[in-house]
Design a protein around this motif. Structure first.
Motif, PDB file in Angstrom:
ATOM      1  N   THR A 268       0.840  -1.192   0.000  1.00  0.00           N
ATOM      2  CA  THR A 268       0.000   0.000   0.000  1.00  0.00           C
ATOM      3  C   THR A 268       0.880   1.248   0.000  1.00  0.00           C
ATOM      4  OG1 THR A 268      -1.733  -1.170   1.212  1.00  0.00           O
ATOM      5  CG2 THR A 268      -1.804   1.238   1.254  1.00  0.00           C
ATOM      6  N   THR A 269       0.539   2.206  -0.869  1.00  0.00           N
ATOM      7  CA  THR A 269       1.317   3.445  -0.961  1.00  0.00           C
ATOM      8  C   THR A 269       1.016   4.335   0.226  1.00  0.00           C
ATOM      9  OG1 THR A 269       1.338   3.352  -3.372  1.00  0.00           O
ATOM     10  CG2 THR A 269       1.744   5.496  -2.361  1.00  0.00           C
ATOM     11  N   VAL A 270       2.085   4.790   0.879  1.00  0.00           N
ATOM     12  CA  VAL A 270       1.937   5.691   2.018  1.00  0.00           C
ATOM     13  C   VAL A 270       1.872   7.133   1.514  1.00  0.00           C
ATOM     14  CG1 VAL A 270       2.959   6.473   4.180  1.00  0.00           C
ATOM     15  CG2 VAL A 270       3.135   4.070   3.517  1.00  0.00           C
ATOM     16  N   VAL A 271       2.849   7.535   0.738  1.00  0.00           N
ATOM     17  CA  VAL A 271       2.926   8.887   0.175  1.00  0.00           C
ATOM     18  C   VAL A 271       3.938   8.878  -0.972  1.00  0.00           C
ATOM     19  CG1 VAL A 271       4.731   9.709   1.744  1.00  0.00           C
ATOM     20  CG2 VAL A 271       3.098  11.349   0.775  1.00  0.00           C
ATOM     21  N   ARG A 272       3.730   9.769  -1.934  1.00  0.00           N
ATOM     22  CA  ARG A 272       4.716   9.954  -3.009  1.00  0.00           C
ATOM     23  C   ARG A 272       5.333  11.344  -2.833  1.00  0.00           C
ATOM     24  NH1 ARG A 272       5.600   7.886  -8.265  1.00  0.00           N
ATOM     25  NH2 ARG A 272       3.806   6.505  -8.034  1.00  0.00           N
ATOM     26  N   LEU A 273       6.616  11.341  -2.522  1.00  0.00           N
ATOM     27  CA  LEU A 273       7.330  12.593  -2.277  1.00  0.00           C
ATOM     28  C   LEU A 273       7.829  13.188  -3.607  1.00  0.00           C
ATOM     29  CD1 LEU A 273       9.417  11.467   0.843  1.00  0.00           C
ATOM     30  CD2 LEU A 273       7.294  12.784   0.836  1.00  0.00           C
ATOM     31  N   ASN A 274       7.915  14.525  -3.633  1.00  0.00           N
ATOM     32  CA  ASN A 274       8.394  15.226  -4.845  1.00  0.00           C
ATOM     33  C   ASN A 274       9.283  16.371  -4.412  1.00  0.00           C
ATOM     34  OD1 ASN A 274       8.762  16.106  -7.454  1.00  0.00           O
ATOM     35  ND2 ASN A 274       6.794  17.183  -7.561  1.00  0.00           N
ATOM     36  N   ALA A 275      10.580  16.219  -4.626  1.00  0.00           N
ATOM     37  CA  ALA A 275      11.554  17.278  -4.325  1.00  0.00           C
ATOM     38  C   ALA A 275      12.030  17.904  -5.634  1.00  0.00           C
ATOM     39  CB  ALA A 275      12.721  16.705  -3.533  1.00  0.00           C
ATOM     40  N   SER A 276      12.432  19.139  -5.550  1.00  0.00           N
ATOM     41  CA  SER A 276      12.913  19.862  -6.756  1.00  0.00           C
ATOM     42  C   SER A 276      14.288  20.452  -6.490  1.00  0.00           C
ATOM     43  CB  SER A 276      11.923  20.966  -7.144  1.00  0.00           C
ATOM     44  OG  SER A 276      11.802  21.912  -6.083  1.00  0.00           O
ATOM     45  N   ASP A 277      15.053  20.620  -7.556  1.00  0.00           N
ATOM     46  CA  ASP A 277      16.402  21.202  -7.468  1.00  0.00           C
ATOM     47  C   ASP A 277      16.538  22.256  -8.578  1.00  0.00           C
ATOM     48  OD1 ASP A 277      19.244  21.667  -7.601  1.00  0.00           O
ATOM     49  OD2 ASP A 277      19.461  19.798  -6.427  1.00  0.00           O
ATOM     50  N   ARG A 278      16.955  23.462  -8.202  1.00  0.00           N
ATOM     51  CA  ARG A 278      17.055  24.545  -9.175  1.00  0.00           C
ATOM     52  C   ARG A 278      18.236  24.380 -10.116  1.00  0.00           C
ATOM     53  NH1 ARG A 278      16.937  29.962  -5.896  1.00  0.00           N
ATOM     54  NH2 ARG A 278      18.373  28.749  -4.586  1.00  0.00           N
ATOM     55  N   ASP A 279      19.091  23.442  -9.775  1.00  0.00           N
ATOM     56  CA  ASP A 279      20.207  23.201 -10.686  1.00  0.00           C
ATOM     57  C   ASP A 279      19.719  22.468 -11.924  1.00  0.00           C
ATOM     58  OD1 ASP A 279      22.012  24.415  -8.972  1.00  0.00           O
ATOM     59  OD2 ASP A 279      22.247  22.550  -7.782  1.00  0.00           O
ATOM     60  N   GLU A 280      20.600  22.370 -12.878  1.00  0.00           N
ATOM     61  CA  GLU A 280      20.272  21.690 -14.116  1.00  0.00           C
ATOM     62  C   GLU A 280      21.214  20.520 -14.312  1.00  0.00           C
ATOM     63  OE1 GLU A 280      20.449  24.513 -17.283  1.00  0.00           O
ATOM     64  OE2 GLU A 280      18.649  25.606 -16.644  1.00  0.00           O
ATOM     65  N   GLY A 281      20.762  19.582 -15.231  1.00  0.00           N
ATOM     66  CA  GLY A 281      21.608  18.438 -15.536  1.00  0.00           C
ATOM     67  C   GLY A 281      21.719  17.484 -14.362  1.00  0.00           C
ATOM     68  N   THR A 282      22.924  16.953 -14.223  1.00  0.00           N
ATOM     69  CA  THR A 282      23.142  15.989 -13.144  1.00  0.00           C
ATOM     70  C   THR A 282      23.016  16.636 -11.780  1.00  0.00           C
ATOM     71  OG1 THR A 282      25.524  16.393 -13.273  1.00  0.00           O
ATOM     72  CG2 THR A 282      24.626  14.555 -14.571  1.00  0.00           C
TER      73      THR A 282
END
Length: 799
Positions: A268-282
């Motif tokens: 059962t899925t608890v939560v789907r996290l979504n983080a962001s990074d202002r950098d580009e590429g790797t």
């Protein structure tokens, strides 16, 4: 056990002040009755010394000190062992062994020891709660000795780096932690309170870092609790300054809260996290992972997809074991060096009704006496349910239609008490079923069985099948002959049903009853100790008593009527002029001129027996002279009369031998000899006058006797009629039981139905019951009425 009240000298250091305050707290008592609870409350600080006074429990419960030992005063605790004890000499509750609140109740805000105080005679149960007060005996503790923090030199001021806080095993104000960071121009401490009232600390960057100037920073983080005195703990912070990436991944929120039902399916899925990074590429590519500070307990229950940030369940969630999980998640980019963003996922596990109630029984009064009073406590019952809320609220019920009921004495505690009267003879045991049901939806339930045996008391007396028995016994029985067996039944059990028999002693004439009969104490067999004589004792009436072995014993009596049946043991006895028992010869003068039917003489005899045995008949044996005898004898009258006219051919002197016999078995006889002299008519008057003189003298002797005899006959006949009426009534209401008695239908006979009456045998006029037997032909041919010559009087006797 004496109470210890020692005061120790301490240095006025932090530890010394702490010990002094603990000692002062150990003597504070809080005794109060909660409104509506009916429960005695005390309080005692944890870690108090052995013997510390808790409360005057006997006085507070209203019990006298002298009653404690006789009434078996005792204190029981289901889960707390012997932490507390009561001094039976003064009724004081004191600390018996070390009480560690953290070991006893963990992190629970409330901690108390539940005691059951039980006294007997009569049985009473009290509930006592002793609240264990927390003292500041646990300093703050960090899980690791050193925390490493990696910070990129490109991080801007006011950047926040989470730190692992300390924990304190105490509760309340003693567990409130304050943090302080050692002095530093680059770093400050950031403290926030999250939704679960815990403080979340972080390292706040106050000034930009220069790795070339200072690649590492050593800091000291100090945690101080709110107790008095304060206790502290510390951890080393090693800050390593990294170079490269200057933007770290960031989450939409710093904390996520998720609610899940326990027993949720794996995957059962608890939560789907979504983080962001202002950098580009790797430098902007993010992978998710659990923080290194997350304990294995969390990683065993949850799994995290490194690429998608989806958290799923991989273990079994159990609200009763852990109801809150704190997941620290790191989002790391792929830059050089990589940068990390942080968030916290708070997973709250919701309770489901998945635990069946538990029932524990403590028997107190088994078996139960059948005369136990209403309200007697039979057993104590406690129920529990590991669920919470309505799912953990348990109610108890009892099998219907039993003389018991459940009374709620405290939360989740019940007493099984007697509700109505018991009767072991009706029901000897009861199998009770207690059902505990929780308040969940759907509800869960459990049952427990208890076998209640009913102990017997001596409340039933032995009972005979009938109040009176009639027994028939032949006379001349052998000594020690068994004549009857009495038997009584007692509805009780064991000793209360053990019946013994005895005679109810009385006098029979001049002798004691015990000289005639005896009864065996165990078997109830009645024995005749000596031969019984019908002529001496026709009926023996006595009582046999039956007593049980209970305390006190109960008993009842039965009446035995023993009729002694006659046997033919007495031969006929001749009356005068024959000598009693000796016989002899009587001379009679008879004129030759007498006609047919002239009465020459009369033979009188009696028999001491009764009934047929006393029924006499007469017959004339062969005469002494040759030829046919001119005389005959009446079969039942004994009168000797002529059968024909006398002639010259008849012998002048003739000897007549009369045989008197009864109708018993075997027949007993007696003989009378009469010498008849035949005289001429001229000599007759003289002879006759001589004979008349003899007869007159004999009749004169019997005149008085006959008067008394007639009076006796009338009295005995009246008594006979009354006896017959009483006996007939008894025969209609009760059937004679088996004994040594005569079988067949009784026939009513008179002892002297035929033959002669005698003044010495007046009691023979009473009628008795005798065995029916075929009547002899001579009896059938006898007249219904007969005239008996008694001197000058004729008496009519009904046969």
């Amino acid at each position: 056990m004496e109470l210890t009240q020692e005061v120790f000298d301490m240095d006025f250091t932090t530890e010394g002040r702490l010990g002094t305050r603990c000692l002062l707290l150990s003597f504070i008592l809080l005794i109060a009755w909660e409104a509506g609870s009916g429960q005695l409350h005390y309080s005692v600080p944890e870690e108090t010394k052995h013997g510390t006074f808790v409360g005057r429990i006997a006085q507070d419960l209203g019990l006298e000190l002298v009653e404690l030992v006789p009434r078996l005063f005792r204190v029981a605790s289901k889960s707390s062992g012997d932490l507390l004890e009561v001094n039976l000499q003064n009724g004081i509750l004191f600390v018996n062994s070390r009480i560690d609140r953290e070991e006893l109740c963990g992190r629970s805000a409330e901690c108390s020891i539940h005691l059951e105080v039980i006294v007997d005679r009569p049985l009473q149960v009290f509930h006592v709660e002793v609240e264990v007060k927390d003292i500041n005996d646990n300093p703050p503790v960090f899980s690791i000795k050193e925390q490493r923090v990696l910070i990129y030199e490109s991080r801007l001021p006011d950047s926040l780096f989470p730190l692992e806080g300390a924990s304190d095993a105490d509760v309340g104000s003693n567990s409130i932690l304050n943090y302080k960071l050692s002095s530093s121009e680059y770093f400050a401490l950031d403290v926030k309170t999250n939704s679960d009232d815990n403080k979340q600390i972080g390292l706040l960057l106050r000034k930009s870092l220069d790795r070339e100037d200072a690649p590492e920073h050593n800091l000291l983080l100090i945690a101080t609790d709110g107790g008095k005195p304060e206790l502290t703990g510390s951890v080393q912070l090693l800050v390593t300054v990294l170079d490269v990436n200057d933007n770290a991944p960031s989450f939409e929120r710093s904390e996520y809260e998720v609610r899940l039902l326990e027993n949720s399916d794996r995957g059962t899925t608890v939560v789907r996290l979504n983080a962001s990074d202002r950098d580009e590429g790797t430098n902007g590519a993010i992978s998710y992972s659990f923080n290194s500070l997350v304990p294995p307990m969390v990683t065993d229950q949850f799994s995290l997809d490194a690429n998608t940030g989806e958290i799923t369940i991989q273990g079994s969630l159990d609200f009763e074991q852990v109801n809150v999980y704190k997941l620290r998640i790191d989002a790391t980019d792929k830059g050089h060096p990589p940068m990390v963003g942080h968030c916290t996922v708070l997973v709250r596990v919701l309770d489901e009704n998945d635990n069946v109630p538990q029932i524990a029984m403590t028997s107190l009064s088994l078996p139960v006496r059948e005369d136990a009073q209403f309200g007697t406590v039979i057993a104590l019952i406690s129920v529990s349910d590991r669920d919470s809320g309505a799912n953990g609220q348990v109610t108890c019920s009892l099998t219907p239609h039993v003389p018991f009921k459940l009374i709620s004495t405290f939360k989740n505690y019940y007493s099984l008490v007697l509700d109505s009267a018991l009767d072991r003879e009706s029901t000897s045991d009861y199998e009770l079923v207690v059902t505990a049901r929780d308040g969940g939806s759907p509800s869960l339930w459990a049952t427990a069985s208890l076998l209640v045996e009913v102990a017997d008391v001596n409340d039933n007396a032995p009972v005979f099948a009938q109040p009176e028995y009639t027994v028939f016994v032949k006379e001349n029985n052998p000594p020690g002959c068994h004549i009857f067996t009495v038997s009584a039944r007692d509805a009780d059990a064991q000793e209360n049903a053990l019946v013994s028999y005895s005679l109810v002693e009385r006098r029979v004439g001049e002798r004691a009853l015990s000289s005639y009969v005896s009864v065996h104490a165990e078997s109830g067999k009645v024995y005749a100790l000596q031969p019984l004589d019908h002529e001496e004792l026709e009926m023996l009436q006595f009582q046999v008593s039956a007593r049980d072995a209970g305390v006190p014993p109960l008993g009842s009596n039965v009446t035995l009527q023993v009729f002694v049946l006659d046997e033919n043991d007495n031969a006929p006895a001749l009356l005068g002029p024959w000598k009693q028992g000796a016989g002899g010869t009587v001379s009679e003068l008879v004129p030759r001129s007498v006609g047919v039917g002239h009465v020459v003489a009369k033979v009188r005899a009696v028999d001491a027996d009764s009934g047929y045995n006393a029924w006499l008949s007469y017959e004339l044996l062969q005469a002494a002279s040759v030829g046919s005898s001119p005389f005959r004898v009446g079969l039942y009258t004994g009168e000797i009369s002529t059968t024909r006219t006398l002639d010259e051919m008849d012998t002048p002197r003739q000897g007549l031998l009369v045989l008197v016999k009864d109708h018993g078995e075997p027949t007993l006889t007696a003989t009378a000899t009469i010498l008849v002299s035949l005289v001429e008519s001229g000599q007759a008057p003289k002879a006759s006058s001589l004979a008349s003189v003899g007869v007159a003298s004999q009749e004169a002797l019997l005149v008085d006797v006959n008067v008394y005899l007639i009076i006796a006959i009338c009295a005995v006949s009246s008594l006979l009629v009354l006896t017959l009426l009483l006996y007939t009534a008894l025969r209609c209401t009760a059937t004679p039981t088996k004994g040594t008695c005569i079988s067949g239908k009784p026939t009513l006979m008179c002892s002297s139905a035929v033959g002669s009456w005698s003044y010495s045998q007046q009691r023979r006029q009473r009628c008795v019951l005798e065995k029916s037997r075929p009547k002899p032909t001579s009896w059938l041919s006898a007249p219904a009425f007969h005239l008996v010559q008694l001197g000058r009087t004729q008496v009519t006797v009904m046969i």
